[in-house]
Design a protein around this motif. Sequence first.
Motif, PDB file in Angstrom:
ATOM      1  N   ILE A  18       0.457   5.156  -1.097  1.00  0.00           N
ATOM      2  CA  ILE A  18      -0.588   5.707  -0.225  1.00  0.00           C
ATOM      3  C   ILE A  18       0.025   6.113   1.112  1.00  0.00           C
ATOM      4  N   ASP A  19      -0.303   7.319   1.535  1.00  0.00           N
ATOM      5  CA  ASP A  19       0.147   7.773   2.845  1.00  0.00           C
ATOM      6  C   ASP A  19      -0.764   7.135   3.898  1.00  0.00           C
ATOM      7  N   LEU A  20      -0.200   6.254   4.693  1.00  0.00           N
ATOM      8  CA  LEU A  20      -1.025   5.513   5.658  1.00  0.00           C
ATOM      9  C   LEU A  20      -1.148   6.247   6.989  1.00  0.00           C
ATOM     10  N   ASN A  21      -0.472   7.350   7.131  1.00  0.00           N
ATOM     11  CA  ASN A  21      -0.548   8.088   8.389  1.00  0.00           C
ATOM     12  C   ASN A  21      -1.987   8.462   8.727  1.00  0.00           C
ATOM     13  N   GLY A  22      -2.388   8.108   9.945  1.00  0.00           N
ATOM     14  CA  GLY A  22      -3.715   8.476  10.418  1.00  0.00           C
ATOM     15  C   GLY A  22      -4.840   7.612   9.896  1.00  0.00           C
ATOM     16  N   ASN A  82       2.694  -4.653  12.808  1.00  0.00           N
ATOM     17  CA  ASN A  82       3.204  -4.347  11.460  1.00  0.00           C
ATOM     18  C   ASN A  82       2.681  -3.004  10.948  1.00  0.00           C
ATOM     19  N   ALA A  83       1.447  -2.663  11.336  1.00  0.00           N
ATOM     20  CA  ALA A  83       0.804  -1.450  10.823  1.00  0.00           C
ATOM     21  C   ALA A  83       1.415  -0.188  11.420  1.00  0.00           C
ATOM     22  N   PHE A  84       1.801  -0.284  12.675  1.00  0.00           N
ATOM     23  CA  PHE A  84       2.213   0.894  13.452  1.00  0.00           C
ATOM     24  C   PHE A  84       3.305   1.733  12.787  1.00  0.00           C
ATOM     25  N   PRO A  85       4.401   1.113  12.285  1.00  0.00           N
ATOM     26  CA  PRO A  85       5.466   1.939  11.716  1.00  0.00           C
ATOM     27  C   PRO A  85       5.033   2.723  10.473  1.00  0.00           C
ATOM     28  N   PHE A  86       3.920   2.328   9.865  1.00  0.00           N
ATOM     29  CA  PHE A  86       3.446   3.033   8.666  1.00  0.00           C
ATOM     30  C   PHE A  86       2.525   4.197   9.021  1.00  0.00           C
ATOM     31  N   LEU A 140       0.838  -1.204   0.000  1.00  0.00           N
ATOM     32  CA  LEU A 140       0.000   0.000   0.000  1.00  0.00           C
ATOM     33  C   LEU A 140       0.871   1.252   0.000  1.00  0.00           C
ATOM     34  N   ASN A 141       1.877   1.228   0.863  1.00  0.00           N
ATOM     35  CA  ASN A 141       2.678   2.424   1.082  1.00  0.00           C
ATOM     36  C   ASN A 141       3.623   2.708  -0.088  1.00  0.00           C
ATOM     37  N   THR A 142       4.302   1.687  -0.552  1.00  0.00           N
ATOM     38  CA  THR A 142       5.359   1.882  -1.546  1.00  0.00           C
ATOM     39  C   THR A 142       4.826   1.701  -2.959  1.00  0.00           C
TER      40      THR A 142
END
Lengths: 685, 685
Positions: free
Chosen positions: B188-192, B210-214, B182-184
């Motif tokens: 997609i910016d997964l923040n928030g 796993n989700a937290f660092p993103f 998703l991120n790379t």
Amino acid sequence: MLMKLLLYGLLGAGIFIVGILLGHFAIEKGGPPAPEWVEDVSRDVDEGLIERFIKEVDNIEIQENLRMLTSVPHMATTEGDEQTVQYMLKRWGDPESGLDDAWREEYKVYLSFPSSILPNKVTVVSPSNAVLFTAREKELAYEPDQAHPDVVQPYAAYSPPGHPKGKLIYANQGKVSDYEYLNTTMDIDLNGTIAIVRYGGAGRAAKAINAFPFGVIGVLVYTDPLDINDGRMSDANETYPHSWYLPPSGVERGSFGSQFGDMRTPYLAAKEHTYRIPESDIRGIPPIPIQPIGFEDAYALICELGGQAAPADWHGAFNCSYTIGGPGFNSASLYHNSDVKLDIYNKGELKNSSNVMGVIRGSVEPDRYIIYGNHRDSWVHGAIDPSSGTSVMLEITRVLGRMVKKGEWRPRRSIIFGSWGAEEFGLIGSTEYTEEYYSKLRERTVAYINVDISVFGAGSDYAAFIHFLGITSMDIAYTYDRSKTKARIYPAYHTAYDTFNYASQYIDPGFTSHQTVARTAGNVLLRLADSLLVPFNCSDYAESLEQYLQTSLNFSSKLADKGISMEPLKNAVAKFRTAATSLNKMIRDSTLTKETPLKVRRINDQLMLLERAFLDPLAFPEKYGYRHVIWASKSSPVPTFPGLADAFARAQESNLSTDWSQVHKHLSIITQAIEGAAHTLGDVI
Amino acid sequence: MLMKLLLYGLLGAGIFIVGILLGHFAIEKGGPPAPEWVEDVSRDVDEGLIERFIKEVDNIEIQENLRMLTSVPHMATTEGDEQTVQYMLKRWGDPESGLDDAWREEYKVYLSFPSSILPNKVTVVSPSNAVLFTAREKELAYEPDQAHPDVVQPYAAYSPPGHPKGKLIYANQGKVSDYEYLNTTMDIDLNGTIAIVRYGGAGRAAKAINAFPFGVIGVLVYTDPLDINDGRMSDANETYPHSWYLPPSGVERGSFGSQFGDMRTPYLAAKEHTYRIPESDIRGIPPIPIQPIGFEDAYALICELGGQAAPADWHGAFNCSYTIGGPGFNSASLYHNSDVKLDIYNKGELKNSSNVMGVIRGSVEPDRYIIYGNHRDSWVHGAIDPSSGTSVMLEITRVLGRMVKKGEWRPRRSIIFGSWGAEEFGLIGSTEYTEEYYSKLRERTVAYINVDISVFGAGSDYAAFIHFLGITSMDIAYTYDRSKTKARIYPAYHTAYDTFNYASQYIDPGFTSHQTVARTAGNVLLRLADSLLVPFNCSDYAESLEQYLQTSLNFSSKLADKGISMEPLKNAVAKFRTAATSLNKMIRDSTLTKETPLKVRRINDQLMLLERAFLDPLAFPEKYGYRHVIWASKSSPVPTFPGLADAFARAQESNLSTDWSQVHKHLSIITQAIEGAAHTLGDVI
């Protein structure tokens, strides 16, 4: 009538035979006949055999063993060491007095040696670079032994190489508090200085490790005559060869590492292919060069120092005033304004070191081991350290080996003899052995007996057995009347004067002390190997725990303030006492020779494994190899559970809540271990 | 004449008696009579007894056990749990079919519960703060069981409380690679964001870890009908109570912790006074709120998502397209521009959890244990998990208990039964038991048998026994024909539908599968407890090691490039094979019933302790409780030695020389462990 008599006779004989047959076959003898092994499995130790053993131990045999073992210097992995390997193999392989089997086991271990080309040097250098003084490179020869070409120059094994040069200061014993005194109380800037310290008070490596954070760049260490010679200094009439005292040029060598075992293969046996940590990751060795010197040279330096007077308890036996150094020498000295320079060329090397192993197989319980060991390597000739112990071991194996070869005796349990290599570099051979055979030694070893220096025992190869493996261990040594000398160990320790002559003239003329040690150690060995019941008294252990508990209760009001209760520990010790008492009662109430061998084994396993219950591999993550929560090393002087004592000392000093948590944690670790040990001793189900 | 006859008669009788006496006493019967215990110690397993056991195991008894155990929800430490404690104690204390002894053991453990006042909520909230959607708080009731007031709301145990609100994204199974995609890949910016993920592919806690660092701030997790229901979704005719499939509102609860045992007392039994680490120091639990929901609610959210299409292998069985989210909902949706909000009120609590223990004492080797266990606590009624296993255990103890109480049988070795508490929160009861009794269990336990879910077994209480204690372990479960369903576990797992009706209607009507499991497990148990020779074949172990070795040899050319040889590992495995073959030959060549019991014990100890030789408490410093170098968990999918596989994967990725060193280190650790195990199997001296 004749016929009639004959008839009656035959009739009578017939009746007689029928009677015999009925008696033999028709009347049960309480079950079928016992299998042969029934008698074997219930046999107890034979006191007559022990008496015979004691009678056969010969002092002259021990003397001749020592003469042979000390004929050349045999530092670990040198040619002299190999000669002793061959000698041990020959003796233990002897068809008339050898063991069942003997072999060597090799490890590739990390040692540290001075350069063979460039000797380490200690000099006083003037501002104009003139060399004003040079410390002696080798010890003075009073007998041919000191002149042997294989005598290694005195050095500090594992000291890094380097050429530090700086003003000299006197730092007493090189304890943290000593450097703090100079730095804080006396307000001396220690940056760039060379410290001279005396042996004692802190470990060898610690003297340099402690110095480093203060900016000290090199350390000299010597043995003050106060600490080893009861003040005697003159070799004209006072010291060896006139007495047992250390000559002025004598230097104590040693390993300047603070862990045991091969430094580059922690927890792994150091085989050819084993993973090794990089040299830079080794911990517990000096971060700055350090070199030992004789008190003759130390005298020449210390008596020239300037600065203020050292505190009274820093004074040794020199007939000059002990000052702390300007830093540097006093203004009246020829060395005024001069530096002390160390030129150290030590080098780490991977070398093959051998243990020599021998075995007498057990008849009834071959899977139960009694291990008896001593190291073989010395610093120089090593007459006392370690050859006094090896001579004793060889005499024990000679007497027992002969009985085995003649078929007169075989122990109930197996006996393993170990002649360890590279002990002087940090108990390496014995530690690698415990790492390689960890599982089987852990499950099967009843006890380890160590006889190293037969007089004035110091730390030795039992360390890995008790601390790492949790095996009940014993170190046997003949000791002195401490009212007659203040020497912390025999004066020739780790010097070139520890020779056959020294031993036979001053330590044990006639070798009767050695004989007594051999008899005692052999007696213990035979009882451990042959007793039906393993001769351990678990109530003694309860007593030790109770003493530790009593001492630790001094912490209780302080701990109560922090909400930490000592009741669980108290209860655990009480549980242990109850379990020990009830196991002892069960033993007393049983006739073990009549019991099923599995019941005897059960009790013996409880006794054997008791010590193992105190192991916790995670209790001391910072202390390599220490897993025994009762006997681990500690910094605090309080004689109680080591983890608790150290954590309490730390918390008291910092008063941080995280440190008080660590006290609670160690309390829980100890409590759980003692309860586990109580479960081991309690009813098996 | 009469007199004469009398005389001859007396003479004859006298001769006869003398004959009898001589026959009885003077002629040896090949040694003294055998002590009584000789026959006992060499007795082997009685096949007739096993047949009788199998015959007596009753399916209806098992059914009634299950009915009783599932009468109310019995989540760990609740009132329902206490009812099952009392029931186990009553059954095991029964004077006619109970065990020798039964008791409870309590631990104070750290659990996590939803609030009893404020239920956890999942809502869709519009930009104007209107609540547009609310996920179901409790599962739909199809039978009275789901309506019981003690049914706990679905929740993620050990999820932190919190109120995250953000745009929804679909992150497949919550693997690191899913978030990376998703991120790379999708940029997609997964923040928030709030992620919705399906069960499977990654552990429960891992989905949030796993989700937290993103930058993800909350996670929803659901069971896709593809993964559990073979695609079925409708409760009108497809799902329970019409079949075994999960109804749309069913939610899998679970522990969202990744370690086993009480989290606040690592390596220490969680007694009242034990030191506890602060909650903030707990590792392996979700750093952000996470909440499980039913697929009914997941459908309502996922089918409204915007953004691009998810990759094909991210698709589940919903009849809408799986998109990854804008982030957020699609523009056609009523939820467009709305956020998903989690209101989580979970709380950590220290609670008293009980193990119920029972024992049948061994007659010949009481100090050898066979442990048989299963947990007692469930999430709701827990008919399959764990009560199917407990029903089986109770039937086994009924049949064996009756034989013991009648004096018809007593096992050679001791049998310990454990009904563990708080398994669902992380195998807590069994782990605390292994911590508290570490020493004696380690020395004496021959094997551990676990029967939890009798069908489709998952991870269970054997973990601490095999990984932490190194005890040979077995998990027994009846399984399904995998060609008939793709369900990764029975569909009602950890939901309110895991009830007596569900089990008796769809899982095992007639309870004959349960009966088979009881017969099988009891058969294994009896052979372990009664066989003269412990029924382990060490050649099977050699085969496993050889397979691992073969796989690992794929690393060898790469390792050779780095100067690391695999020869030592090869040699170690070969040594193990040789030792196993020779031990097996020795066993084949012996008539064990005629041997000394100490020889039989010796061989049995070799077999029992084999597994222990693979323990290394320092091999995996980052993996709590894992000490077994062969069977430890691993991240790499390569089926070989876990430490080696993971270290190799890491080094290949980073290509750092320090990481290649770690490969060498693990190679040495494994080699040493296998050699140690070979020594255990080899000649004892």
